[in-house]
Design an enzyme around this catalytic site. Sequence first.
Site, PDB file in Angstrom:
ATOM      1  N   SER A  56       0.847  -1.192   0.000  1.00  0.00           N
ATOM      2  CA  SER A  56       0.000   0.000   0.000  1.00  0.00           C
ATOM      3  C   SER A  56       0.878   1.235   0.000  1.00  0.00           C
ATOM      4  O   SER A  56       2.004   1.208   0.514  1.00  0.00           O
ATOM      5  CB  SER A  56      -0.899   0.013   1.241  1.00  0.00           C
ATOM      6  OG  SER A  56      -1.546   1.259   1.396  1.00  0.00           O
ATOM      7  N   TYR A 111      -1.227  -0.799  10.241  1.00  0.00           N
ATOM      8  CA  TYR A 111      -1.388  -1.124   8.823  1.00  0.00           C
ATOM      9  C   TYR A 111      -0.182  -0.656   8.025  1.00  0.00           C
ATOM     10  O   TYR A 111       0.392  -1.410   7.232  1.00  0.00           O
ATOM     11  CB  TYR A 111      -2.672  -0.473   8.303  1.00  0.00           C
ATOM     12  CG  TYR A 111      -2.968  -0.747   6.852  1.00  0.00           C
ATOM     13  CD1 TYR A 111      -3.587  -1.931   6.469  1.00  0.00           C
ATOM     14  CD2 TYR A 111      -2.652   0.185   5.868  1.00  0.00           C
ATOM     15  CE1 TYR A 111      -3.869  -2.189   5.136  1.00  0.00           C
ATOM     16  CE2 TYR A 111      -2.928  -0.061   4.533  1.00  0.00           C
ATOM     17  CZ  TYR A 111      -3.537  -1.243   4.175  1.00  0.00           C
ATOM     18  OH  TYR A 111      -3.805  -1.491   2.855  1.00  0.00           O
TER      19      TYR A 111
END
Length: 281
Positions: free
Chosen positions: A146, A159
């Site tokens: 990401s 995350y």
Amino acid sequence: MGRFEGKVAVVTGAGAGIGKACALAIAREGGRVVVADIDGSAAIACTAQIAAEAGHALALAIDIADAQAVAALFETAERHFGGVDLLVNNASAMHLTPRDRAILELELAVWDQTMATNLRGTLLCCRQAIPRMIARGGGAIVNMSSCQGLSGDTALTSYAASKAAMNMLSSSLATQYGHAQIRCNAVAPGLIMTERLLAKLDACMQTHLRRHQLLPRVGRPEDVAALVAFLLSDDAAFITGQVVCIDGGMLAHVPTYADGGNSRAARPAGETAEADAAPRC
């Protein structure tokens, strides 16, 4: 003839969103796909769509943080399809992101569970896939990272850290098993409008995020799937150990690009220059 004729792919988190788009893209080019997701009904629905398009797929419900379950997943893939050539590690603990806060507000349980799925789960899948790929003369792995793993944020601490670690895991795997004809790359999506994200982001936040893109539309799961399919295919035979961003240019510009005083900033379709003077969301 499709690029994945004769190939077997395992795609985790394939019940919806980017993972589903990847599974469909591989199947449409002749690959046989193991559709793995913690939501068994979503995996079955994806498999049914592949079958309706004359593809071949097998649905399996799995928690990739469970080592025994991951071993069973790959044993089933090998028994059903004869081996594993391709792996897309897409599963991620997205349900934890609302509780994934700044460091001092972060629950350690959120950190631990995020790492267990995003990082440990990816490692477990790679450890099962690599020997099977070696037995078939090589293979290709794409780990779904990401843009959050490439820059800091005011939240999403766990995350982001898990995705940054995934980038290095990808480089390590590429370095350690390139001699065995196994390639590994990470893909780092930016703003990709999955159904889950559409349900979570209000119009104000969508507008804010779009101002930081250089292209005048949001990303779609199919955009990411096209990149993943390329990296898995022989078209990318000399590409390994890379982190490839697919973010519409979100990380490519100077921080002031989307400021109200920058008349050159990209505007959503139909928005006039006067909007630059309006209060920001």
